[in-house]
Scaffold this active site. Structure first.
Site, PDB file in Angstrom:
ATOM      1  N   CYS A 235      -7.135  -5.638   0.501  1.00 11.82           N
ATOM      2  CA  CYS A 235      -5.757  -5.841   0.716  1.00 11.82           C
ATOM      3  C   CYS A 235      -5.286  -7.057   1.472  1.00 11.82           C
ATOM      4  O   CYS A 235      -5.597  -7.106   2.772  1.00 11.82           O
ATOM      5  CB  CYS A 235      -4.834  -4.607   0.910  1.00 11.82           C
ATOM      6  SG  CYS A 235      -3.136  -4.880   1.205  1.00 11.82           S
TER       7      CYS A 235
ATOM      8  N   LEU B 242       0.654  -1.315   0.004  1.00 12.34           N
ATOM      9  CA  LEU B 242      -0.018   0.114  -0.031  1.00 12.34           C
ATOM     10  C   LEU B 242       0.925   1.238   0.093  1.00 12.34           C
ATOM     11  O   LEU B 242       0.476   2.114   0.691  1.00 12.34           O
ATOM     12  CB  LEU B 242      -0.921  -0.041   1.320  1.00 12.34           C
ATOM     13  CG  LEU B 242      -2.168  -0.991   1.196  1.00 12.34           C
ATOM     14  CD1 LEU B 242      -2.998  -1.084   2.384  1.00 12.34           C
ATOM     15  CD2 LEU B 242      -3.045  -0.766  -0.070  1.00 12.34           C
TER      16      LEU B 242
END
Lengths: 249, 302
Positions: free
Chosen positions: B130, B75
């Site tokens: 994620c 990320l």
């Protein structure tokens, strides 16, 4: 991930090494590999010796490059590649302009007729100056400890650009920007090997992109005309986070 | 002449069903602009959070060849405030940009979504999936009451559509989709948790050890989840996972996806993968006598 055994390590000065290893893969001048040190990291490195044994030339600046500089004969080296668009080699007379470790990617371009401008901070940092006869090279150092005192672009007024069919350039981006600014109005044919932060090496992660092109895949070599459209060239770059910062003075 | 344009239920109009997936060439505004100019109908941005994040150290990807790609980029993003400049550059392409956002709380998602809307995003895509960063992504996406609250608060504040990208790493993806019933649609699927060990180094390759698998290997998983969620909820779905050619895209659409996203296939075909797949869909429609994409969507459902 591929691996090979290190055959020879040539320590050039305190923090630069040439690492030689056997790898039976065709690598072209200007291409690079991603070298992995398990538990330490992975970094892109130009292949400086494209024959066999293959070679990479690396200067310590972070943990992975430090570990590579200190690698020993017989150690295993892990890597993937080769990646990137190679230099387009012209048969005629070549001028290479390399600053610092940028010389590593230019080494395979040098033939017996090539003229070199080799720049570095100081005499001890000049890389591969001995690849040229003394009459076929100009040395440039920031501190004047060898050759011309100044930066690479200062040497260009000492050469007749018309005698070269292609100029090959590699070094820090601001150095390349100054060379681009000098050559472009003169219409000189040139190719540049750019360097940006790179993570994936396979055209996905967007870390190395410039002008929407991926350095790892569309580059790292670009024709001087391709740089015209890159608004970021010499102006801004992105950090590991993708945060954009401006470059230059 | 087949018409490849798509009108999503939320009102977004796409010149083709092919959208750039989040995480691939979509952090730098110039990259988004170029890939849109070279054939993507829309782009989802890299997932953006409140704060700047450097992500994990390389190796962040493992190239598994025909299987696909394993990644744990972590990320990385410049933070929502700095992303404004990238959005300005990307929007010069004149095509829809969907802002992907990730956060840990309702308030974070709200702040991010409001900013994305003000930057000119056509929609937001919530990263609820994620698989490899603590406290966000799948950890939020598996807390269904929290997901419901996030979506309800976003729908109250935003005038642009809200899509939720869901994880295949859950026991019941249909339940996860039901928690998103107030959203304009769901995006299926994110990567599948995976890892890779180098047997000569005797070590995991990714610096984060665990990552997410994308590419051809996960396509049948994605097709099944799109089909199942469409059949059981009727929600609008955007399909993603391992699409490399026109046939793969059509398979997802026949399973119920109104549009599809492409990501990992960029490794194999470069940015021109969008033009390639568009041509392949066009030929299929001509050959099989389809005149509109909506005639394909859900064709395999009972």
């Amino acid at each position: 991930m591929m691996h090979s055994s290190v055959e020879r390590v040539e320590r050039l000065n305190g923090d630069t090494s040439i690492i030689r290893f056997t790898w039976n893969e065709a690598v072209k001048p200007g291409q690079f590999i991603m070298v992995w040190i398990p538990e330490v990291g992975e970094i892109p490195i130009s292949v400086s010796h494209v024959g066999n044994p293959k070679g990479i030339t690396i200067k310590a600046y972070g943990p992975t490059s430090r570990a590579l500089v200190d690698i020993r004969e017989g150690d295993r080296i892990f890597f993937r590649g080769p990646y990137g668009r190679p230099f387009f080699l012209v048969p005629g007379r070549r001028l290479i302009i390399g600053a610092g470790t940028g010389m590593a990617s230019l080494l395979p371009v040098i033939d017996s007729k090539t003229f070199g401008i080799i720049a570095a901070r100081s005499k001890k940092d000049l890389l591969f100056a001995d690849a040229f006869d003394e009459q076929r090279r100009l040395l440039v150092t920031d501190d004047g400890s060898a050759g011309i005192k100044g930066i690479a672009v200062d040497a260009l007024t000492h050469v007749d650009l018309n005698q070269f069919d292609m100029v090959y350039v590699c070094g820090p981006e601001m150095m390349m920007k100054s060379i681009y600014d000098f050559l472009r109005p003169r219409g000189t044919s040139a190719q540049f090997s750019l360097e940006r932060l790179m993570k994936c090496g396979i055209g996905l992660c967007d870390s190395c992109s410039i002008g929407g092109l991926q350095l790892c895949r569309d580059g790292p070599t670009f024709d001087i005309k391709e740089l015209d459209t890159m608004e970021e060239f010499g102006r801004s770059r992105v950090l590991e986070s993708g945060k954009r910062i401006s470059m230059g003075k | 002449m087949p018409d490849l344009s798509v009108r999503l239920a939320s009102g977004i109009i796409l010149e083709s069903p092919l959208i750039l997936a989040s995480g691939i060439l979509d952090e730098n505004g110039y990259s988004i602009k170029r890939i849109l100019q070279e054939g993507a109908a829309a782009a989802v941005t890299k997932s953006i959070g409140i704060q700047e994040r450097a992500g994990y150290k390389p190796p962040v990807v493992v190239d598994l060849g025909d299987t696909g790609i394993l990644n744990a980029v972590g990320l990385s993003n410049p933070g929502i405030d700095d992303y404004h400049n990238e959005m300005k550059i990307a929007l010069q392409a004149g095509k829809p940009i969907i802002g992907s956002i990730f956060g840990a709380t309702v308030d974070e998602f709200l702040q991010l979504a409001v900013k994305m809307e003000s930057y000119g995003a056509s929609a937001v895509e919530l990263n609820l999936s994620c698989p490899h960063v603590k406290g966000v992504g799948t950890e939020v996406g598996s807390d269904f009451p929290l997901v419901e609250e996030i979506i309800a608060s976003l729908k109250r504040r935003l005038s642009i559509p809200v899509y939720a990208k869901l994880s295949p790493n859950l026991t019941d993806v249909v339940e996860a989709a039901r928690a998103c019933s107030k959203a304009d649609g769901v995006v299926l699927i994110n990567t599948i948790r995976a890892m890779s060990i180098d047997i000569h180094a005797k070590k995991p390759v990714l610096s984060n050890y665990y990552g997410g698998l994308s590419g051809p290997a996960i396509r049948p998983v994605g097709v099944r989840l799109v089909y199942q969620v469409k059949r059981e909820t009727g929600m609008e779905i955007i399909g993603v996972g391992g699409i490399e050619n026109g046939g793969d895209a059509i398979e997802y659409m026949m399973a119920g996806a109104s549009a599809v996203q492409i990501g990992t296939a960029v490794r194999k075909y470069g940015r021109s993968v969008f033009m390639k797949i568009k041509d392949e869909i066009h030929s299929f429609m001509e050959r099989e006598g389809y005149s509109r994409i909506e005639d394909i969507v859900g064709a395999a459902l009972p």
